[in-house]
Design a protein around this motif. Structure first.
Motif, PDB file in Angstrom:
ATOM      1  N   LYS A 194      53.368  47.478  45.446  1.00 29.02           N
ATOM      2  CA  LYS A 194      53.519  46.152  44.838  1.00 29.02           C
ATOM      3  C   LYS A 194      52.207  45.365  44.932  1.00 29.02           C
ATOM      4  CE  LYS A 194      56.011  42.797  43.107  1.00 29.02           C
ATOM      5  NZ  LYS A 194      56.628  42.861  41.805  1.00 29.02           N
ATOM      6  N   ALA A 195      51.512  45.432  46.064  1.00 28.20           N
ATOM      7  CA  ALA A 195      50.241  44.730  46.215  1.00 28.20           C
ATOM      8  C   ALA A 195      49.195  45.276  45.249  1.00 28.20           C
ATOM      9  CB  ALA A 195      49.746  44.844  47.653  1.00 28.20           C
ATOM     10  N   ARG A 196      49.148  46.588  45.091  1.00 28.02           N
ATOM     11  CA  ARG A 196      48.205  47.183  44.135  1.00 28.02           C
ATOM     12  C   ARG A 196      48.534  46.763  42.711  1.00 28.02           C
ATOM     13  NH1 ARG A 196      47.819  53.250  44.520  1.00 28.02           N
ATOM     14  NH2 ARG A 196      46.120  52.894  43.047  1.00 28.02           N
ATOM     15  N   MET A 197      49.814  46.720  42.382  1.00 27.58           N
ATOM     16  CA  MET A 197      50.226  46.310  41.042  1.00 27.58           C
ATOM     17  C   MET A 197      49.840  44.856  40.782  1.00 27.58           C
ATOM     18  SD  MET A 197      54.021  46.460  39.313  1.00 27.58           S
ATOM     19  CE  MET A 197      54.694  45.204  40.361  1.00 27.58           C
ATOM     20  N   MET A 198      50.041  43.984  41.756  1.00 21.19           N
ATOM     21  CA  MET A 198      49.695  42.586  41.593  1.00 21.19           C
ATOM     22  C   MET A 198      48.182  42.397  41.471  1.00 21.19           C
ATOM     23  SD  MET A 198      52.480  40.916  44.204  1.00 21.19           S
ATOM     24  CE  MET A 198      51.654  39.367  44.299  1.00 21.19           C
ATOM     25  N   SER A 199      47.400  43.161  42.231  1.00 18.77           N
ATOM     26  CA  SER A 199      45.942  43.028  42.124  1.00 18.77           C
ATOM     27  C   SER A 199      45.442  43.544  40.780  1.00 18.77           C
ATOM     28  CB  SER A 199      45.250  43.753  43.276  1.00 18.77           C
ATOM     29  OG  SER A 199      45.443  45.144  43.170  1.00 18.77           O
ATOM     30  N   ARG A 200      46.055  44.586  40.248  1.00 18.91           N
ATOM     31  CA  ARG A 200      45.666  45.085  38.918  1.00 18.91           C
ATOM     32  C   ARG A 200      45.971  44.045  37.845  1.00 18.91           C
ATOM     33  NH1 ARG A 200      48.418  50.799  39.467  1.00 18.91           N
ATOM     34  NH2 ARG A 200      46.918  51.805  40.821  1.00 18.91           N
ATOM     35  N   LYS A 201      47.128  43.405  37.942  1.00 16.57           N
ATOM     36  CA  LYS A 201      47.481  42.381  36.956  1.00 16.57           C
ATOM     37  C   LYS A 201      46.534  41.194  37.037  1.00 16.57           C
ATOM     38  CE  LYS A 201      52.364  43.269  36.198  1.00 16.57           C
ATOM     39  NZ  LYS A 201      53.721  42.720  36.279  1.00 16.57           N
ATOM     40  N   ALA A 202      46.161  40.804  38.252  1.00 22.40           N
ATOM     41  CA  ALA A 202      45.229  39.688  38.406  1.00 22.40           C
ATOM     42  C   ALA A 202      43.856  40.041  37.836  1.00 22.40           C
ATOM     43  CB  ALA A 202      45.108  39.305  39.879  1.00 22.40           C
ATOM     44  N   ALA A 203      43.403  41.267  38.079  1.00 24.93           N
ATOM     45  CA  ALA A 203      42.113  41.693  37.528  1.00 24.93           C
ATOM     46  C   ALA A 203      42.167  41.759  36.007  1.00 24.93           C
ATOM     47  CB  ALA A 203      41.731  43.057  38.102  1.00 24.93           C
ATOM     48  N   GLN A 204      43.284  42.198  35.476  1.00 16.54           N
ATOM     49  CA  GLN A 204      43.430  42.265  34.020  1.00 16.54           C
ATOM     50  C   GLN A 204      43.435  40.862  33.418  1.00 16.54           C
ATOM     51  OE1 GLN A 204      47.046  44.111  32.747  1.00 16.54           O
ATOM     52  NE2 GLN A 204      46.252  44.572  30.712  1.00 16.54           N
ATOM     53  N   ARG A 205      44.091  39.919  34.070  1.00 18.08           N
ATOM     54  CA  ARG A 205      44.069  38.528  33.588  1.00 18.08           C
ATOM     55  C   ARG A 205      42.662  37.948  33.628  1.00 18.08           C
ATOM     56  NH1 ARG A 205      49.141  37.759  36.317  1.00 18.08           N
ATOM     57  NH2 ARG A 205      47.978  37.144  38.148  1.00 18.08           N
ATOM     58  N   ARG A 206      41.904  38.267  34.693  1.00 17.85           N
ATOM     59  CA  ARG A 206      40.534  37.769  34.777  1.00 17.85           C
ATOM     60  C   ARG A 206      39.675  38.350  33.676  1.00 17.85           C
ATOM     61  NH1 ARG A 206      39.413  39.728  40.049  1.00 17.85           N
ATOM     62  NH2 ARG A 206      41.502  39.505  40.793  1.00 17.85           N
ATOM     63  N   ARG A 207      39.889  39.629  33.351  1.00 19.18           N
ATOM     64  CA  ARG A 207      39.101  40.260  32.291  1.00 19.18           C
ATOM     65  C   ARG A 207      39.403  39.665  30.919  1.00 19.18           C
ATOM     66  NH1 ARG A 207      40.775  45.799  32.653  1.00 19.18           N
ATOM     67  NH2 ARG A 207      41.437  45.575  34.782  1.00 19.18           N
ATOM     68  N   THR A 208      40.665  39.327  30.680  1.00 15.82           N
ATOM     69  CA  THR A 208      41.033  38.802  29.381  1.00 15.82           C
ATOM     70  C   THR A 208      40.602  37.346  29.208  1.00 15.82           C
ATOM     71  OG1 THR A 208      43.226  38.210  30.165  1.00 15.82           O
ATOM     72  CG2 THR A 208      42.984  40.346  29.067  1.00 15.82           C
TER      73      THR A 208
END
Length: 186
Positions: free
Chosen positions: A170-184
């Motif tokens: 779950k922590a890895r999934m949340m960090s991936r989503k946050a990184a994806q939001r930052r990229r967009t």
């Protein structure tokens, strides 16, 4: 009232042969991201352990599927232990740990919490064939309660193991989503 057509009439020529305008990616200026797109990248070397793990099956079980997998596996293992080892609860506890790990790894991302809930239920259901039974329904229930009390360490250990795996996923999934939001946003 007039109704407008959504498809071009059949008498018009098709647009398949017309070239795309320059802003669509053919011709025109390329951005820095597009310019590096054709350059082959070399992947970092991967250890043999990671390669072995990638060869394992990777099913994605739903919440019900993970509960059913865990419960059916523990019941089948308990029946096998009853036949081979004469109802050894230690062997049952040792085999419970890999089932907990597989349940936590194979559950899909949307149903991560169900792995932690299904594991203790599967432990209790699996104890039914190997718990001591004095006689009748009351004896079976007392044997089950006694086995749960005497071997709670395996139950807690397996549930903790599944909980840690689910929390890391779950922590890895949340960090991936946050990184994806930052990229967009940039």
């Amino acid at each position: 009232m007039e109704q407008h057509r959504t498809r071009p009439p059949q008498s018009q020529p098709s647009r398949r042969g017309t070239p795309l305008p320059p802003q669509a990616g053919r011709g025109g200026a390329r951005t820095a991201r597009q310019a590096g797109a054709g350059v082959p990248r070399t992947a970092p070397p991967v250890s043999p352990l990671v390669q072995a793990v990638r060869r394992f099956p990777n099913p994605r079980l739903t919440g019900r599927g993970s509960g059913l997998f865990c419960t059916a596996s523990m019941f089948a293992l308990a029946c096998l232990i009853q036949l081979l080892f004469g109802a050894s609860l230690v062997v049952y506890g040792v085999l419970f740990l890999p089932v907990c790990v597989l349940t936590a790894v194979w559950v899909r991302r949307a149903d991560l919490v169900t792995a932690v809930v299904a594991v203790p239920i599967a432990f209790a259901v699996g104890l039914l064939p190997i718990a001591d039974s004095g006689g009748g329904f009351g004896g079976r229930v007392m044997g089950l309660v006694t086995a749960l009390a005497m071997h709670a360490g395996w139950l807690y250990g397996g549930t903790l193991l599944a909980g840690v795996i689910v929390t890391v996923r779950k922590a890895r999934m949340m960090s991936r989503k946050a990184a994806q939001r930052r990229r967009t946003t940039t």
